[in-house]
Design a protein around this motif. Sequence first.
Motif, PDB file in Angstrom:
ATOM      1  N   GLU A  33       3.800  -3.272 -18.399  1.00  0.00           N
ATOM      2  CA  GLU A  33       2.782  -2.926 -17.416  1.00  0.00           C
ATOM      3  C   GLU A  33       3.199  -1.837 -16.427  1.00  0.00           C
ATOM      4  OE1 GLU A  33       0.338  -5.946 -15.694  1.00  0.00           O
ATOM      5  OE2 GLU A  33       1.270  -7.510 -16.891  1.00  0.00           O
ATOM      6  N   VAL A  34       4.504  -1.730 -16.156  1.00  0.00           N
ATOM      7  CA  VAL A  34       4.993  -0.860 -15.082  1.00  0.00           C
ATOM      8  C   VAL A  34       6.067   0.080 -15.607  1.00  0.00           C
ATOM      9  CG1 VAL A  34       6.198  -0.850 -12.868  1.00  0.00           C
ATOM     10  CG2 VAL A  34       4.494  -2.620 -13.342  1.00  0.00           C
ATOM     11  N   SER A  35       5.881   1.383 -15.369  1.00  0.00           N
ATOM     12  CA  SER A  35       6.925   2.332 -15.763  1.00  0.00           C
ATOM     13  C   SER A  35       7.871   2.640 -14.612  1.00  0.00           C
ATOM     14  CB  SER A  35       6.306   3.633 -16.289  1.00  0.00           C
ATOM     15  OG  SER A  35       5.614   4.312 -15.260  1.00  0.00           O
ATOM     16  N   GLU A  36       7.365   2.557 -13.371  1.00  0.00           N
ATOM     17  CA  GLU A  36       8.188   2.822 -12.187  1.00  0.00           C
ATOM     18  C   GLU A  36       7.742   1.914 -11.055  1.00  0.00           C
ATOM     19  OE1 GLU A  36       7.953   6.928 -10.944  1.00  0.00           O
ATOM     20  OE2 GLU A  36       7.737   7.605 -13.023  1.00  0.00           O
ATOM     21  N   VAL A  37       8.682   1.541 -10.193  1.00  0.00           N
ATOM     22  CA  VAL A  37       8.338   0.839  -8.957  1.00  0.00           C
ATOM     23  C   VAL A  37       9.113   1.488  -7.818  1.00  0.00           C
ATOM     24  CG1 VAL A  37      10.083  -0.964  -9.336  1.00  0.00           C
ATOM     25  CG2 VAL A  37       8.182  -1.387  -7.769  1.00  0.00           C
ATOM     26  N   HIS A  38       8.429   1.723  -6.714  1.00  0.00           N
ATOM     27  CA  HIS A  38       9.028   2.402  -5.566  1.00  0.00           C
ATOM     28  C   HIS A  38       8.860   1.555  -4.313  1.00  0.00           C
ATOM     29  CE1 HIS A  38       9.426   6.278  -7.724  1.00  0.00           C
ATOM     30  NE2 HIS A  38       8.370   5.827  -8.374  1.00  0.00           N
ATOM     31  N   ARG A  39       9.902   1.534  -3.489  1.00  0.00           N
ATOM     32  CA  ARG A  39       9.806   0.990  -2.134  1.00  0.00           C
ATOM     33  C   ARG A  39       9.495   2.172  -1.233  1.00  0.00           C
ATOM     34  NH1 ARG A  39      14.073  -2.324  -4.290  1.00  0.00           N
ATOM     35  NH2 ARG A  39      13.736  -4.529  -3.800  1.00  0.00           N
ATOM     36  N   VAL A  40       8.257   2.246  -0.773  1.00  0.00           N
ATOM     37  CA  VAL A  40       7.780   3.393  -0.007  1.00  0.00           C
ATOM     38  C   VAL A  40       7.768   3.025   1.475  1.00  0.00           C
ATOM     39  CG1 VAL A  40       5.880   5.016   0.316  1.00  0.00           C
ATOM     40  CG2 VAL A  40       6.364   4.096  -1.970  1.00  0.00           C
ATOM     41  N   THR A  41       8.468   3.797   2.283  1.00  0.00           N
ATOM     42  CA  THR A  41       8.489   3.498   3.713  1.00  0.00           C
ATOM     43  C   THR A  41       7.118   3.780   4.325  1.00  0.00           C
ATOM     44  OG1 THR A  41       9.336   5.704   4.218  1.00  0.00           O
ATOM     45  CG2 THR A  41      10.965   3.931   3.948  1.00  0.00           C
ATOM     46  N   LEU A  42       6.768   3.001   5.339  1.00  0.00           N
ATOM     47  CA  LEU A  42       5.430   3.089   5.918  1.00  0.00           C
ATOM     48  C   LEU A  42       5.145   4.439   6.550  1.00  0.00           C
ATOM     49  CD1 LEU A  42       4.917  -0.457   7.467  1.00  0.00           C
ATOM     50  CD2 LEU A  42       4.225   0.391   5.226  1.00  0.00           C
ATOM     51  N   ASP A  43       6.174   5.129   7.028  1.00  0.00           N
ATOM     52  CA  ASP A  43       5.923   6.442   7.623  1.00  0.00           C
ATOM     53  C   ASP A  43       5.380   7.436   6.595  1.00  0.00           C
ATOM     54  OD1 ASP A  43       8.597   6.318   6.516  1.00  0.00           O
ATOM     55  OD2 ASP A  43       8.956   8.282   7.393  1.00  0.00           O
ATOM     56  N   VAL A  44       5.641   7.197   5.308  1.00  0.00           N
ATOM     57  CA  VAL A  44       5.152   8.084   4.249  1.00  0.00           C
ATOM     58  C   VAL A  44       3.622   8.066   4.190  1.00  0.00           C
ATOM     59  CG1 VAL A  44       5.076   8.380   1.727  1.00  0.00           C
ATOM     60  CG2 VAL A  44       7.264   8.004   2.873  1.00  0.00           C
ATOM     61  N   ILE A  45       3.010   6.902   4.439  1.00  0.00           N
ATOM     62  CA  ILE A  45       1.540   6.833   4.375  1.00  0.00           C
ATOM     63  C   ILE A  45       0.878   7.052   5.735  1.00  0.00           C
ATOM     64  CG2 ILE A  45       1.499   5.383   2.313  1.00  0.00           C
ATOM     65  CD1 ILE A  45       0.762   3.013   4.223  1.00  0.00           C
ATOM     66  N   ASP A  46       1.671   7.275   6.774  1.00  0.00           N
ATOM     67  CA  ASP A  46       1.097   7.555   8.089  1.00  0.00           C
ATOM     68  C   ASP A  46       0.800   9.044   8.191  1.00  0.00           C
ATOM     69  OD1 ASP A  46       0.116   7.083  10.582  1.00  0.00           O
ATOM     70  OD2 ASP A  46       2.079   6.903  11.560  1.00  0.00           O
ATOM     71  N   VAL A  47      -0.082   9.491   7.280  1.00  0.00           N
ATOM     72  CA  VAL A  47      -0.451  10.905   7.172  1.00  0.00           C
ATOM     73  C   VAL A  47      -1.974  11.005   7.097  1.00  0.00           C
ATOM     74  CG1 VAL A  47       1.686  11.558   5.997  1.00  0.00           C
ATOM     75  CG2 VAL A  47      -0.304  10.853   4.642  1.00  0.00           C
ATOM     76  N   GLU A  48      -2.461  12.202   7.365  1.00  0.00           N
ATOM     77  CA  GLU A  48      -3.904  12.427   7.240  1.00  0.00           C
ATOM     78  C   GLU A  48      -4.243  12.648   5.771  1.00  0.00           C
ATOM     79  OE1 GLU A  48      -6.114  12.014   9.656  1.00  0.00           O
ATOM     80  OE2 GLU A  48      -4.363  11.439  10.853  1.00  0.00           O
ATOM     81  N   PRO A  49      -5.286  11.988   5.277  1.00  0.00           N
ATOM     82  CA  PRO A  49      -5.685  12.197   3.888  1.00  0.00           C
ATOM     83  C   PRO A  49      -6.334  13.560   3.700  1.00  0.00           C
ATOM     84  CG  PRO A  49      -7.263  10.778   4.980  1.00  0.00           C
ATOM     85  CD  PRO A  49      -6.158  11.036   5.970  1.00  0.00           C
TER      86      PRO A  49
END
Length: 197
Positions: free
Chosen positions: A125-141
């Motif tokens: 089911e999964v080819s990659e899994v990442h631990r993404v820090t929350l600051d990475v998504i604190d961006v404007e879309p």
Amino acid sequence: MPISRDHAEAALHRFARTPLDRPDLKPAAVGITLVADGAAFLLTRRAATLRGHAGQWALPGGRTDPGESAGAAARRELAEELGLVLDADAELGRLDDYATRSGYLITPVVLWAGTEPVLHPNPVEVSEVHRVTLDVIDVEPRFVTIAESDAPVIQLPILGRLVHAPTAAVLHQFREVVLQGRATRVAHFEQPVFAWR
């Protein structure tokens, strides 16, 4: 920018989520799984061999079984995809439902997995899994227009690429509600045409 469990739970409790009444769609759930004591979340890339949405960036999740709650479905899918088993008390709250063009009604469930949970990704089911820090998504879309829809397509510029809806919509709402304390709606944002299948 780590957040505490109490902070996330309180922000979700204050948020009046909007469920969608769409019996024509298949119910599904995804988990925004907080790890590293609230400093990161888990993001996967779907295996290239999967029938639907192969290779796309996604939150762990899938179809809800009959009689199963969204939280139970998100936790079951997390166990199936990443080998991470969480109890019901790991559920912190839910975000708005999101209707996909491919026929699913997604309920996002925010989960708390503590410090550094051991993961055993399922290669089917999964080819990659990442631990993404929350600051990475604190961006404007980013928003783009497409000829096939009047609604704007939402994209999140993260990890050196663009992540699209539904994942981008869910992560943007998490950022707004939990990180920024804003009751932002995302159900109206469009998906790119390649995700409509």
